[in-house]
Design a protein around this motif. Structure first.
Motif, PDB file in Angstrom:
ATOM      1  N   LEU A  65       0.861  -1.178   0.000  1.00 50.69           N
ATOM      2  CA  LEU A  65       0.000   0.000   0.000  1.00 50.69           C
ATOM      3  C   LEU A  65       0.897   1.228   0.000  1.00 50.69           C
ATOM      4  O   LEU A  65       1.857   1.300   0.775  1.00 50.69           O
ATOM      5  N   ALA A  79       0.469   5.305   0.262  1.00 52.61           N
ATOM      6  CA  ALA A  79      -0.414   6.450   0.480  1.00 52.61           C
ATOM      7  C   ALA A  79       0.140   7.689  -0.213  1.00 52.61           C
ATOM      8  O   ALA A  79       1.348   7.799  -0.434  1.00 52.61           O
ATOM      9  N   ARG A 110       3.578   7.282   2.818  1.00 52.53           N
ATOM     10  CA  ARG A 110       3.536   6.126   3.714  1.00 52.53           C
ATOM     11  C   ARG A 110       3.401   4.843   2.911  1.00 52.53           C
ATOM     12  O   ARG A 110       2.624   4.790   1.960  1.00 52.53           O
ATOM     13  N   TRP A 127      -6.011   5.329   4.753  1.00 54.98           N
ATOM     14  CA  TRP A 127      -5.369   4.899   3.508  1.00 54.98           C
ATOM     15  C   TRP A 127      -6.203   5.241   2.279  1.00 54.98           C
ATOM     16  O   TRP A 127      -5.948   4.738   1.184  1.00 54.98           O
ATOM     17  N   ALA A 152      -4.842   5.597  -1.391  1.00 56.78           N
ATOM     18  CA  ALA A 152      -3.576   4.855  -1.469  1.00 56.78           C
ATOM     19  C   ALA A 152      -3.626   3.910  -2.662  1.00 56.78           C
ATOM     20  O   ALA A 152      -4.684   3.409  -3.052  1.00 56.78           O
TER      21      ALA A 152
END
Length: 191
Positions: free
Chosen positions: A53, A55, A59, A91, A94
């Protein structure tokens, strides 16, 4: 020929990863998320086990896929990274990414979009037009955005325009009828 038939999208700054989806919003009370597909590869989501994932703020987190099901045009994805809608909400937007190596092979003459980004483009006479910076989807066909310094060209992904793609040497050769390739200089934007 459909040079951009496999549409997984490369991710800037994350070498070796391909975006296959974007988290739209949380779904339900157990942390599942609604995901917009960025891939036209059949069965792409149903076969996912582990994803990265990424973001918008930079992140990054690894996650295991627990469950996937189709939800209209989108997918409902349950990840081990979220156990509540509050966690999932952090998220939103993301990207869901997989390693490039996970992309299944395509038939001859077809290429994933991420594999075409950065490819040098030249005319049949060998004149350099720049490199592919982006690929746009239009109702009629895909269009390669080719940039050379301040000059931007729009090259349709059509058999009559794209003569060949040498994946090994990362070079695309195109015919250059003036009515097909539109040049547009970059414009300065006020800040």
């Amino acid at each position: 020929m459909s040079p951009a038939a496999g549409q997984d999208q490369a991710v800037d700054g994350h070498d070796g990863l391909v975006a296959v989806g974007r988290i739209v919003k949380p779904f339900g009370v157990e942390g599942a998320v609604r995901v917009e597909s960025l891939s036209d590869v059949p069965g792409r989501f149903e076969g996912l086990n582990e994803v990265t994932l990424s973001a918008p703020g930079g992140r990054v987190q690894q996650a295991r896929v627990r469950q996937v099901r189709r939800l209209g045009e989108d997918y409902l994805v349950s990840l081990d990274a979220f156990s509540s809608p509050e966690e999932a909400r952090l998220w939103r937007d993301a990207l869901i990414q997989i390693p490039e190596a996970s992309a299944p092979p395509l038939p001859d003459g077809q290429f994933y979009e991420f594999a075409l980004l950065g490819v040098a483009v030249q005319t049949e006479s060998g004149a350099s037009l720049g490199t592919i910076e982006d690929i746009l989807e239009t109702p009629a066909n895909h269009v390669f955005v080719v940039r050379d310094g301040a000059t931007e060209r729009f090259v349709p992904a059509l058999k009559r325009v794209v003569v060949s793609i040498d994946a090994q040497h990362r070079v695309m050769t195109v015919r250059q009828p003036e009515e097909v390739i539109v040049e547009q200089p970059e414009r300065a934007h006020a800040v």
